[in-house]
Structures are given as C-alpha cells and as structure tokens.
Design a protein around this motif. Structure first.
Motif, PDB file in Angstrom:
ATOM      1  N   THR B  78      30.946  62.545  54.893  1.00  0.00           N
ATOM      2  CA  THR B  78      31.591  63.730  55.385  1.00  0.00           C
ATOM      3  C   THR B  78      29.708  64.408  56.165  1.00  0.00           C
ATOM      4  N   THR B  80      28.549  66.962  54.895  1.00  0.00           N
ATOM      5  CA  THR B  80      30.049  67.645  54.828  1.00  0.00           C
ATOM      6  C   THR B  80      29.575  68.440  53.152  1.00  0.00           C
ATOM      7  N   LEU B 102      26.065  81.731  49.870  1.00  0.00           N
ATOM      8  CA  LEU B 102      26.069  80.669  51.024  1.00  0.00           C
ATOM      9  C   LEU B 102      24.151  80.552  51.200  1.00  0.00           C
ATOM     10  N   SER B 103      23.548  81.468  51.541  1.00  0.00           N
ATOM     11  CA  SER B 103      22.200  81.188  51.817  1.00  0.00           C
ATOM     12  C   SER B 103      21.305  80.082  50.626  1.00  0.00           C
ATOM     13  N   GLY B 106      22.924  77.094  51.456  1.00  0.00           N
ATOM     14  CA  GLY B 106      22.192  76.513  52.618  1.00  0.00           C
ATOM     15  C   GLY B 106      20.545  75.706  52.858  1.00  0.00           C
ATOM     16  N   GLU B 107      19.609  76.412  52.050  1.00  0.00           N
ATOM     17  CA  GLU B 107      18.569  76.183  51.151  1.00  0.00           C
ATOM     18  C   GLU B 107      18.567  74.435  51.295  1.00  0.00           C
ATOM     19  N   CYS B 109      21.192  72.692  51.819  1.00  0.00           N
ATOM     20  CA  CYS B 109      21.974  72.025  53.093  1.00  0.00           C
ATOM     21  C   CYS B 109      20.650  71.479  54.019  1.00  0.00           C
ATOM     22  N   SER B 110      20.388  72.036  54.523  1.00  0.00           N
ATOM     23  CA  SER B 110      19.108  71.963  55.160  1.00  0.00           C
ATOM     24  C   SER B 110      18.382  70.787  54.827  1.00  0.00           C
ATOM     25  N   LEU B 114      23.062  68.939  55.449  1.00  0.00           N
ATOM     26  CA  LEU B 114      24.233  68.517  55.158  1.00  0.00           C
ATOM     27  C   LEU B 114      25.288  69.885  55.751  1.00  0.00           C
ATOM     28  N   SER B 115      26.215  69.883  56.728  1.00  0.00           N
ATOM     29  CA  SER B 115      27.303  71.341  57.234  1.00  0.00           C
ATOM     30  C   SER B 115      28.222  71.257  56.227  1.00  0.00           C
ATOM     31  N   LEU B 116      27.880  72.955  56.050  1.00  0.00           N
ATOM     32  CA  LEU B 116      29.259  73.616  55.072  1.00  0.00           C
ATOM     33  C   LEU B 116      30.273  74.257  55.680  1.00  0.00           C
ATOM     34  N   LEU B 117      30.905  73.603  55.058  1.00  0.00           N
ATOM     35  CA  LEU B 117      32.400  73.952  55.061  1.00  0.00           C
ATOM     36  C   LEU B 117      33.009  74.829  54.515  1.00  0.00           C
ATOM     37  N   LEU B 118      33.762  76.394  54.806  1.00  0.00           N
ATOM     38  CA  LEU B 118      34.024  77.481  54.008  1.00  0.00           C
ATOM     39  C   LEU B 118      36.063  76.940  54.247  1.00  0.00           C
ATOM     40  N   VAL B 119      36.068  76.919  52.686  1.00  0.00           N
ATOM     41  CA  VAL B 119      37.537  76.138  52.532  1.00  0.00           C
ATOM     42  C   VAL B 119      38.147  76.960  52.105  1.00  0.00           C
ATOM     43  N   LEU B 134      37.829  67.980  55.226  1.00  0.00           N
ATOM     44  CA  LEU B 134      37.103  67.195  55.180  1.00  0.00           C
ATOM     45  C   LEU B 134      35.714  67.309  54.524  1.00  0.00           C
TER      46      LEU B 134
END
Lengths: 361, 361
Positions: B78, B80, B102-103, B106-107, B109-110, B114-119, B134
DNA sequence: TGGGGGTGATAAACTAGTTCAATAACCGCA
DNA sequence: TGCGGTTATTGAACTAGTTTATCACCCCCA
C-alpha cells in the motif's frame, strides 16, 4: 533443479510460503460457500444464526480476518480521508499549524469512522501522490485551485475540499481573509511608529514579487496595502524581506539575517507564528529585548502563542475550526448530501499582546 | 417498468452511470492486451518504445490512471505506514508530542516514498482499526506488548515497531527510560525543598495505583522512588494526584484543582510538557508567580518548552529521534533486512530552566 | 398432490489490476 | 530457405473479496 520441481503448481508453491488465509479457506473448512462467509461478516441476518455463528467460529479458530484491500476494491471505500500536503511530512509537522488543523479534521474523522492519511509529494510530485493514495477523498492544503494536483483530483472524481485558497465558484473550500489579517498586523506595527521593518516569510517564491501566489501572496497584499498607506514600499532599505523555512529554526535564521544587516530594523513581521517563535528565541539568545528593542508580530495565533515570552501579538485565525469545517464539508460530499455553501470564509482578528511596542527613540 | 428494461445488461447499466475508465478500456482503445498496458505503466523496457508511448498517449487522452487499490491487491503493497493511536486523532493532535514524533517518522517516509496513516480506534476498538487499515505496517504508540491490538498485528503478520514500551525480547521497539526521567524530575523538586507536591497526570487509570501500566506506570515508578527516598508517599496530604486530559486545557484544570484545594501545594510535577503549559497558563491567569509561588516541572522537553514563560524545567527525551529510529526499524523489517538491535533505549536528561525554585518560606 | 411464499444458501460474475507461461514476430547467419 | 536466439506481445490465471440472480428447501394452504 530437477525436472519435477518446474512442475510444481502455483498453488503448491504459495502453499509452501505459508499463504495467507483467505475467504476460500474459511468457506471450505466451514463447509459453506464463500458468499456465506462474506455474509457472515457483512450482512447480519442474511444467514441463519446457526450458520453465521459457525462461520465466525471457524474464522476465529483459523485467525481469519477479511483482507481490507480486496474489500475496498469491491466497495470502493477505503474509509480514509487524505490530507494533501505540499511539503514532506517531517517539514509540515514542524509547524504546529498542521497539528491544530489535523486536530479539527480529526474530530470529524472520529464521527465518521475515518482514518487520516497524510499525503506528501511522491518522488517530488503531488500529482503522483494523488494517483497512488488509497483514499476516499481529501482535504487540500497549501495549493491553489488551478494546481496540477487539484486538477488530477477533479479528473479522477475524487471528492475534495480545499483549505486556504482563493474562493472560486463551485470548489468547496474553507478559507480565511489572509489579506485583511496581514493588513491588520502590519498596520499595528506601523501605527506604533516603526518604519524599519523586516518581513520574515516562508518560501514559495516563483520569481518576482507579483508572482507570489496562494496564502503567501494574499498575506503580502495585506502587508503592502498597509505599507503603502504609510508611504512605504518593499525597498530593502526601510522594509526588507527575508525568506526562511516555516519552523522555529527558520525564524531564528531570519532574525540573524535581519540583525546582522545592521539596517536598524525595529520590528519583524512574521508570516507565521512559528517563525515568530524562532525570531523571539534568537533575539532572546542575543540579549535583544522584546518588545523594547524589537517588536514582533506573527500570524495564526497558535495555541502556544499566548504562552510565549513575551506573549505574542498576532493575527488569530480559527485553525482547528477550519479543519473541522473542511472535514464536515467533505463528509457531506462523501455521503452525496448537498452543501449549503460551497465556500466558507472564517474571520480573522488582530490579537494584541506584549511583543510589540513603539520603537526606541 | 417495461419487460425490456429488466433485460438491460450489467455492462450497459454501469455504462450509463459513467463507469470509471479501466485498463480494459485503454487496452481496447490502444489495440493491445491489458498486459501491455500494465507493462507500459510498470515495467519500463518491457515493451518497445513505440508501443509504450502509444499506450501512454491513449491513457493520457482518456484520462486514465491505474486504480491504486486494484494494484495494491496484487502487489501486496500500500506504500503506507500506519501510526496506531490509542486515542482519537483530535485528542492526540492536541499534544505536540505527536507532531514531533510524526515529524521524525516523516523523515523516513519521505526517504521511502511512504504515506502516513493515522489510525485511531474504530468504533472504540483499536483491534477493529487494525483490521480495516490499508497499511504495510505500523508504528504503535501508547500500547503495551500484550495489548489485543498488538496481538492482532502479530497474528496478521503486519510488521510493526513499538514506541514507548517496556522492552521485551524480539519485539522491535524504541523506548526511553521513563522511570529514570521521572525520578530526576521529582528528585529535583524535592531537593529544592518542596514537600507539598501535586502530580498532574494524564489518564489511563485501570484501578489501583499498582495497576498503572505503560508510560504512565513507568513514570509513576520514578516519581515514587524519589518520593520514598525523601520519606514521602502519595498520601493525598503531602503529595496529591490529579488526573487530566493530556493537553493545555487539562493542565489548566489540574492547576485549578490543586490550587482550590488549599493544601498549600508549592510544586506541580506534570507527566507531560503540554500539561505543564496549561498549569503555567492557569497560574499566570490567577496571578500566581512561577517559580516564586509555584514550581512546575514537565516531561518531554517539547520544542516550545524553552520558549515558555518562564522557560520550563523538564525532562528531555529525543522525540523526533525516537520517531525516526522507529520508522527506520520498520523500513528494515519492511525490506526484510535484518535488525541490528531489536530494542533501542534512548537517553533522557533533566533540563533545568526557570520554572522551579525553592518554596517560599 | 400441487402451488405459492418465504427463508437459507450458493454459483457465477464482478471489482481492476498484475504476473506467469506461452506464443508470435523479427533478425542475423549458415 | 531454414534455424536458433532474442525481443515483443498476449491469453489465462491470479490477487481476495462482494454482489447478483438463482435455486433448493420447507411450510402452509387449497
């Protein structure tokens, strides 16, 4: 490799690699069709209570759970709301603006059982990111209505709501009067008697000043209007512009640039509270007293701005509310309910605290 | 309704509802197989340049873009990364701790696209949320290793890394010595001479004090150890506990409870910086001077704590780093690379600033 | 015994792609 | 012209579910 090994069927091979348990496994094991299994999970009352319980029992025993991706393919629902970010997540999250916005959006997510996907550019492209994102729709931040990414969403019929955008017919959006807010901030500083002013701006420069777009452009228009009313322009002598990243660090760098230039700047107008934080911190570290030696105005009125030392004079915009309203608009689009209003414009106001004073004579 | 209408085929019906353009439409229009279309998008060099360009041209003309969900079903990716949150998004985002975490995440992820999903919990259940999300894997916050949601992830073989958890064999995790940090904070207050102390705690109470678990429990252990060393206990007379939400508002309420009780509390120990912010704000509003009349210690050392008025004495933990390291561990799991270490423990340290002083005599 | 109505369960088609294995087309060389 | 070896392309199977339309069965009543 023997001749036999090449004859191993696909099923056998995936068996070996401890395949995931699928609806078929449950159906077989429970002695029912996969339709029945699907109903047991999704349509209460469609099967006899006995069968339903039996199927769920078998599923529990085998540790089965329906694959959400396969389910999404059918239902066309991901139960995910995207938030399109023009920068990387690590950068966006350095600005508490986003946390407050997400907090507002999050209120609506809880109410509708949605998860929230942060969608930053993918390989440098937000358009690519929108192609790849598993979302039912999104909130668009920091983009204009004619942005390629926005167009991509429209073309793919992904419902979206824009935030902080120039209001435009039939594009759902929640905005704020950035120009007015900026005007108030600059006017406040000018009326205190400052005429050597630094503007600390986040970056999105596309060439000449007239080409500033979006939030940045609107705020600049406000600043310029106030300056013009006081006979000033962005001439680099009285009024100087410095661009920096939109975080505390950026504000610190901006302060140092202004201060080292020795142009006698007595006030700094920041395009964002978080930049103002950096300015205030760097000033304190240099022993520059605020507001006696330097006045600072921000923009946003983040939750922490009133706790700053000194409390920050700034322009309040209802960020959490903005997020909540945008998400509520999305929820209506999502459920095909009509929108009462396509564009909302929320109020801004100058909040005078203690970071500004008349310049030292 | 005529007899004919019931004979309308499914294809015709969906046609009417302006069906989405699929890979089949492009294949037909371009006069190739859908395999070819798939290759044109995904496997450069697999087709002749001429065919590839032709297919992409047709796709462009028809505004086609591969459906990411169908793609995910095949690829089992996905792109994600999930972040499991024990509370609703709107609540979590009120604590800047998460923005910093998250910051850091996020490093990474970039770097990996990847995207980041808050669940957050779905219908009150995090387990449900993990079933529906997902994601390719996730970072788990605020949960212990034996939590049902954690078990659900393990069972479904979803790779995950825990943050702020009691280190346990073979569960990838990044933590901090919460007990030591809390001990330092309480010890600092005690050594200044305070013995009427309020503890402002966020809530996750499960009964008696011994049943505090997780981060909360570990920090409490630290506080209690320091108290015991000074001959004090949580007796509600000298040391009083108040529970509040983990945000500025919660801190304000906690302050009011302590202050109205008139027990002569001279120091407030907060389990989180954001709670300390609220305490400081409410105190200022009441004209209570910090640190002269009231000492305040926090926990976290958020980026803004040094900018507070007065600058907050607190326990520093490297939040952004924690997020980054957890995400990097996930990235290794994700790519089936071996982990050098399963559990990381990052350092904490007491940062003495100006919110604490000896009690007024 | 036949038929209507309702319930319970299912086969087959469908969601929209990817991937495997096989074939077709082409080129150079004997 | 025939043949081996690439290169280009494709049909069919596969991902893991949902949904539609149908059927089997039982009960009740005529």
């Amino acid at each position: 490799m023997t001749a036999g090994s090449s004859k191993v069927s696909r099923a056998q091979r995936s068996q070996k690699a401890s395949r995931h348990i699928t609806i078929n496994d449950i159906a077989k094991r429970a002695g029912v069709s996969k339709t029945a299994v699907s109903f047991a999970f999704n349509v209460p009352g469609r099967l006899s209570e006995k069968t339903t319980q039996h199927i769920l029992q078998v599923a529990r025993e085998m540790g089965y759970t329906p694959n959400p991706i396969a389910r999404s393919l059918n239902t066309r629902r991901t139960n995910t709301l995207g938030v399109l970010l023009p920068q990387d997540i690590s950068i966006a999250m350095r600005n508490p603006f986003f946390a407050e916005l997400l907090s507002g959006i999050g209120e609506v997510c809880s109410a509708h059982g949605l998860s929230l996907l942060l969608v930053p550019p993918l390989r440098g492209s937000l358009v690519e990111a929108t192609y790849a994102a598993l979302i039912d729709g999104c909130i668009v931040t920091g983009l204009e209505a004619d942005d390629p990414a926005t167009r991509a969403l429209r073309q793919r019929r992904i419902p979206f709501v824009m935030v902080d955008v120039e209001p435009e017919e039939d594009i759902p959006a929640v905005s704020v009067d950035d120009a007015a807010g900026a005007y108030f901030a600059m006017k406040h500083v000018l009326e205190l008697g400052h005429h050597r002013i630094g503007i600390a701006s986040f970056v999105s420069f596309t060439g000449r000043l007239e080409e500033y777009t979006g939030t940045l452009g609107r705020r600049f228009n406000g600043y310029l209007r106030a300056l013009h009313e006081h006979g000033l322009t962005l001439d680099n002598e009285h009024v100087r512009l410095v661009e920096c990243s939109c975080d505390v660090e950026g504000g610190k760098l901006a302060f140092h640039q202004f201060w080292s230039s020795r142009q006698g700047i007595t006030a700094i107008v920041a395009l964002s509270d978080v930049i103002a934080y950096g300015v205030v911190q760097a000033a304190s570290e240099q022993g520059v007293r605020i507001p006696q030696q330097l006045s600072v105005v921000g923009f946003d009125d983040l939750e922490f701005s009133r706790l700053l030392r000194p409390p920050l004079t700034t322009v309040r915009q209802p960020i959490r509310e903005k997020g909540r309203l945008a998400a509520e608009m999305f929820a209506r689009l999502y459920h095909n309910e009509p929108l009462e209003q396509h564009t909302l414009r929320l109020p801004v106001e100058l909040v005078v605290r203690q970071s500004c004073a008349p310049p030292q004579s």
